[in-house]
Design a protein around this motif. Structure first.
Motif, PDB file in Angstrom:
ATOM      1  N   THR A  33       0.833  -1.190   0.000  1.00  0.00           N
ATOM      2  CA  THR A  33       0.000   0.000   0.000  1.00  0.00           C
ATOM      3  C   THR A  33       0.874   1.249   0.000  1.00  0.00           C
ATOM      4  OG1 THR A  33      -0.076   0.148   2.412  1.00  0.00           O
ATOM      5  CG2 THR A  33      -1.759  -1.221   1.336  1.00  0.00           C
ATOM      6  N   ALA A  34       0.241   2.394  -0.249  1.00  0.00           N
ATOM      7  CA  ALA A  34       0.970   3.664  -0.212  1.00  0.00           C
ATOM      8  C   ALA A  34       1.534   3.913   1.177  1.00  0.00           C
ATOM      9  CB  ALA A  34       0.045   4.802  -0.631  1.00  0.00           C
ATOM     10  N   THR A  35       0.795   3.512   2.210  1.00  0.00           N
ATOM     11  CA  THR A  35       1.281   3.694   3.589  1.00  0.00           C
ATOM     12  C   THR A  35       2.531   2.870   3.840  1.00  0.00           C
ATOM     13  OG1 THR A  35      -0.977   4.113   4.377  1.00  0.00           O
ATOM     14  CG2 THR A  35       0.662   3.476   6.030  1.00  0.00           C
ATOM     15  N   GLU A  36       2.521   1.620   3.386  1.00  0.00           N
ATOM     16  CA  GLU A  36       3.694   0.762   3.554  1.00  0.00           C
ATOM     17  C   GLU A  36       4.883   1.303   2.777  1.00  0.00           C
ATOM     18  OE1 GLU A  36       1.553  -3.583   4.243  1.00  0.00           O
ATOM     19  OE2 GLU A  36       1.661  -2.743   2.213  1.00  0.00           O
ATOM     20  N   LEU A  37       4.630   1.786   1.573  1.00  0.00           N
ATOM     21  CA  LEU A  37       5.718   2.313   0.753  1.00  0.00           C
ATOM     22  C   LEU A  37       6.230   3.646   1.285  1.00  0.00           C
ATOM     23  CD1 LEU A  37       4.276   1.311  -2.720  1.00  0.00           C
ATOM     24  CD2 LEU A  37       6.375   0.438  -1.686  1.00  0.00           C
ATOM     25  N   ALA A  38       5.348   4.420   1.922  1.00  0.00           N
ATOM     26  CA  ALA A  38       5.795   5.657   2.556  1.00  0.00           C
ATOM     27  C   ALA A  38       6.798   5.349   3.662  1.00  0.00           C
ATOM     28  CB  ALA A  38       4.597   6.425   3.116  1.00  0.00           C
ATOM     29  N   GLY A  39       6.531   4.287   4.424  1.00  0.00           N
ATOM     30  CA  GLY A  39       7.459   3.883   5.474  1.00  0.00           C
ATOM     31  C   GLY A  39       8.803   3.466   4.908  1.00  0.00           C
ATOM     32  N   VAL A  40       8.771   2.732   3.797  1.00  0.00           N
ATOM     33  CA  VAL A  40      10.012   2.309   3.143  1.00  0.00           C
ATOM     34  C   VAL A  40      10.804   3.519   2.650  1.00  0.00           C
ATOM     35  CG1 VAL A  40      10.941   1.144   1.115  1.00  0.00           C
ATOM     36  CG2 VAL A  40       9.158   0.040   2.457  1.00  0.00           C
ATOM     37  N   GLY A  41      10.089   4.499   2.102  1.00  0.00           N
ATOM     38  CA  GLY A  41      10.751   5.665   1.547  1.00  0.00           C
ATOM     39  C   GLY A  41      11.120   6.717   2.575  1.00  0.00           C
ATOM     40  N   GLY A  42      10.620   6.563   3.808  1.00  0.00           N
ATOM     41  CA  GLY A  42      10.901   7.547   4.849  1.00  0.00           C
ATOM     42  C   GLY A  42      10.233   8.887   4.596  1.00  0.00           C
ATOM     43  N   ILE A  43       9.021   8.844   4.029  1.00  0.00           N
ATOM     44  CA  ILE A  43       8.296  10.064   3.677  1.00  0.00           C
ATOM     45  C   ILE A  43       6.848   9.949   4.149  1.00  0.00           C
ATOM     46  CG2 ILE A  43       9.723  10.696   1.683  1.00  0.00           C
ATOM     47  CD1 ILE A  43       7.810   9.190  -0.102  1.00  0.00           C
ATOM     48  N   THR A  44       6.093  11.049   4.046  1.00  0.00           N
ATOM     49  CA  THR A  44       4.687  11.019   4.421  1.00  0.00           C
ATOM     50  C   THR A  44       3.872  10.287   3.364  1.00  0.00           C
ATOM     51  OG1 THR A  44       4.129  13.084   3.283  1.00  0.00           O
ATOM     52  CG2 THR A  44       4.970  13.263   5.552  1.00  0.00           C
ATOM     53  N   VAL A  45       2.675   9.861   3.740  1.00  0.00           N
ATOM     54  CA  VAL A  45       1.799   9.165   2.799  1.00  0.00           C
ATOM     55  C   VAL A  45       1.413  10.088   1.648  1.00  0.00           C
ATOM     56  CG1 VAL A  45      -0.424   8.018   2.529  1.00  0.00           C
ATOM     57  CG2 VAL A  45       0.924   7.616   4.586  1.00  0.00           C
ATOM     58  N   GLN A  46       1.180  11.348   1.954  1.00  0.00           N
ATOM     59  CA  GLN A  46       0.815  12.300   0.907  1.00  0.00           C
ATOM     60  C   GLN A  46       1.939  12.447  -0.122  1.00  0.00           C
ATOM     61  OE1 GLN A  46      -0.160  16.196   2.346  1.00  0.00           O
ATOM     62  NE2 GLN A  46      -0.896  16.929   0.370  1.00  0.00           N
ATOM     63  N   THR A  47       3.179  12.576   0.367  1.00  0.00           N
ATOM     64  CA  THR A  47       4.321  12.670  -0.544  1.00  0.00           C
ATOM     65  C   THR A  47       4.501  11.376  -1.327  1.00  0.00           C
ATOM     66  OG1 THR A  47       5.420  14.213   0.952  1.00  0.00           O
ATOM     67  CG2 THR A  47       6.795  13.137  -0.689  1.00  0.00           C
ATOM     68  N   ALA A  48       4.305  10.234  -0.643  1.00  0.00           N
ATOM     69  CA  ALA A  48       4.427   8.935  -1.318  1.00  0.00           C
ATOM     70  C   ALA A  48       3.425   8.818  -2.454  1.00  0.00           C
ATOM     71  CB  ALA A  48       4.228   7.803  -0.319  1.00  0.00           C
ATOM     72  N   SER A  49       2.208   9.313  -2.239  1.00  0.00           N
ATOM     73  CA  SER A  49       1.178   9.236  -3.274  1.00  0.00           C
ATOM     74  C   SER A  49       1.601  10.011  -4.521  1.00  0.00           C
ATOM     75  CB  SER A  49      -0.150   9.788  -2.742  1.00  0.00           C
ATOM     76  OG  SER A  49      -0.638   8.969  -1.696  1.00  0.00           O
ATOM     77  N   THR A  50       2.254  11.156  -4.325  1.00  0.00           N
ATOM     78  CA  THR A  50       2.746  11.942  -5.458  1.00  0.00           C
ATOM     79  C   THR A  50       3.828  11.167  -6.214  1.00  0.00           C
ATOM     80  OG1 THR A  50       2.291  14.008  -4.284  1.00  0.00           O
ATOM     81  CG2 THR A  50       3.836  14.110  -6.130  1.00  0.00           C
ATOM     82  N   HIS A  51       4.767  10.563  -5.460  1.00  0.00           N
ATOM     83  CA  HIS A  51       5.824   9.773  -6.090  1.00  0.00           C
ATOM     84  C   HIS A  51       5.247   8.576  -6.835  1.00  0.00           C
ATOM     85  CE1 HIS A  51       9.242  11.946  -4.663  1.00  0.00           C
ATOM     86  NE2 HIS A  51       9.022  11.705  -3.376  1.00  0.00           N
ATOM     87  N   LEU A  52       4.284   7.895  -6.224  1.00  0.00           N
ATOM     88  CA  LEU A  52       3.706   6.704  -6.842  1.00  0.00           C
ATOM     89  C   LEU A  52       2.969   7.052  -8.130  1.00  0.00           C
ATOM     90  CD1 LEU A  52       2.436   4.976  -3.584  1.00  0.00           C
ATOM     91  CD2 LEU A  52       4.267   4.148  -5.077  1.00  0.00           C
ATOM     92  N   ALA A  53       2.318   8.206  -8.160  1.00  0.00           N
ATOM     93  CA  ALA A  53       1.629   8.639  -9.376  1.00  0.00           C
ATOM     94  C   ALA A  53       2.634   8.861 -10.509  1.00  0.00           C
ATOM     95  CB  ALA A  53       0.848   9.920  -9.096  1.00  0.00           C
ATOM     96  N   LYS A  54       3.786   9.426 -10.178  1.00  0.00           N
ATOM     97  CA  LYS A  54       4.826   9.649 -11.186  1.00  0.00           C
ATOM     98  C   LYS A  54       5.382   8.319 -11.697  1.00  0.00           C
ATOM     99  CE  LYS A  54       6.364  14.172  -9.508  1.00  0.00           C
ATOM    100  NZ  LYS A  54       7.477  14.949  -8.917  1.00  0.00           N
ATOM    101  N   LEU A  55       5.610   7.370 -10.787  1.00  0.00           N
ATOM    102  CA  LEU A  55       6.149   6.068 -11.192  1.00  0.00           C
ATOM    103  C   LEU A  55       5.147   5.301 -12.045  1.00  0.00           C
ATOM    104  CD1 LEU A  55       7.838   5.035  -7.821  1.00  0.00           C
ATOM    105  CD2 LEU A  55       9.013   5.573  -9.962  1.00  0.00           C
ATOM    106  N   GLU A  56       3.864   5.430 -11.712  1.00  0.00           N
ATOM    107  CA  GLU A  56       2.835   4.756 -12.507  1.00  0.00           C
ATOM    108  C   GLU A  56       2.731   5.389 -13.890  1.00  0.00           C
ATOM    109  OE1 GLU A  56      -1.800   3.238 -12.102  1.00  0.00           O
ATOM    110  OE2 GLU A  56      -1.018   4.720 -10.677  1.00  0.00           O
TER     111      GLU A  56
END
Length: 228
Positions: A33-56
């Motif tokens: 999930t975005a929450t799990e990946l945010a933890g891996v990336g050391g960032i907030t869930v909101q920031t992770a969602s932005t990164h994930l949208a770019k990767l997708e």
């Protein structure tokens, strides 16, 4: 060069540390999930969602919805091979993110790479299959032999079913820790699934490590006797 593939876009997507960490985590083959990946990336869930949208949008990730949750995976095996090869290149140039720790030996011995076996055991398995004549190394590619098909049938691998898949049967994948090839493709996936189904090995909850039992070690080394 103004024509041809634009590797700069892919490099920029992978080059961000948080995105690189998230991609590396997804090479374990599990949907996160975005929450799990945010933890891996050391960032907030909101920031992770932005990164994930770019990767997708860049074709590196895909997502699926289940209930209220969204799960992310690598887009396909080609992305996994790209990340694994880049990890090998970085390790070979001494670009390491941490000093070796307690988990390092287990990762180097056996780990999952997307959906197939990597590490020392993954390299050993491919070397043994080639040495026994079950697989031919043809140029930069791999081909299963008639002998290999018979040998695999003896251990419960139905190659006919695997051939019906659009996915390549045998493919080499550069191992980041061993700096040599291990076996990917539908056959690599089938062999790892067989080891897990037989109880020879198990996945770990928060790591890419594949842990073999004492009996699993014995059976694996008997089946693949060639030491890389």
């Amino acid at each position: 060069m103004k024509e041809g593939p634009d590797i700069a876009q892919i490099g920029a997507l992978i080059g961000d540390p948080a995105r690189a960490n998230m991609l590396a985590a997804l090479t374990g083959g599990r949907a996160l999930t975005a929450t799990e990946l945010a933890g891996v990336g050391g960032i907030t869930v909101q920031t992770a969602s932005t990164h994930l949208a770019k990767l997708e949008a860049g074709g590196l990730l895909t997502q699926r919805k289940q209930g209220r949750h969204r799960y992310f995976t690598l887009a396909d095996e080609a992305v996994a091979r790209l990340i694994e090869s880049m990890m090998g290149f970085a390790a070979g140039r001494g670009h390491l993110r941490h000093q070796p720790g307690p988990k390092e030996p287990a990762l180097r011995k056996a780990r999952i790479c997307y959906d197939h076996l990597a590490g020392d055991y993954g390299v050993r398995m491919l070397d043994s299959l080639i040495a026994s004549g079950s697989i031919d190394a043809v140029g930069d590619g791999l081909a299963l032999t008639e002998k290999g098909e018979g040998d695999l049938k003896c251990i419960g691998i139905n190659v006919g079913d695997l051939r019906s898949s659009r996915r390549p049967l045998c493919r080499s994948c550069l191992d980041w820790s061993e700096r040599r090839a291990h076996l990917a493709g539908s056959l690599g996936k089938a062999l790892l699934s067989s080891f897990l189904d037989k109880g020879w090995a198990r996945r770990t909850a928060e790591s890419r490590s594949i842990l073999f039992s004492p009996e699993g070690d014995r059976q694996f080394l008997k089946l693949f006797p060639v030491d890389p």
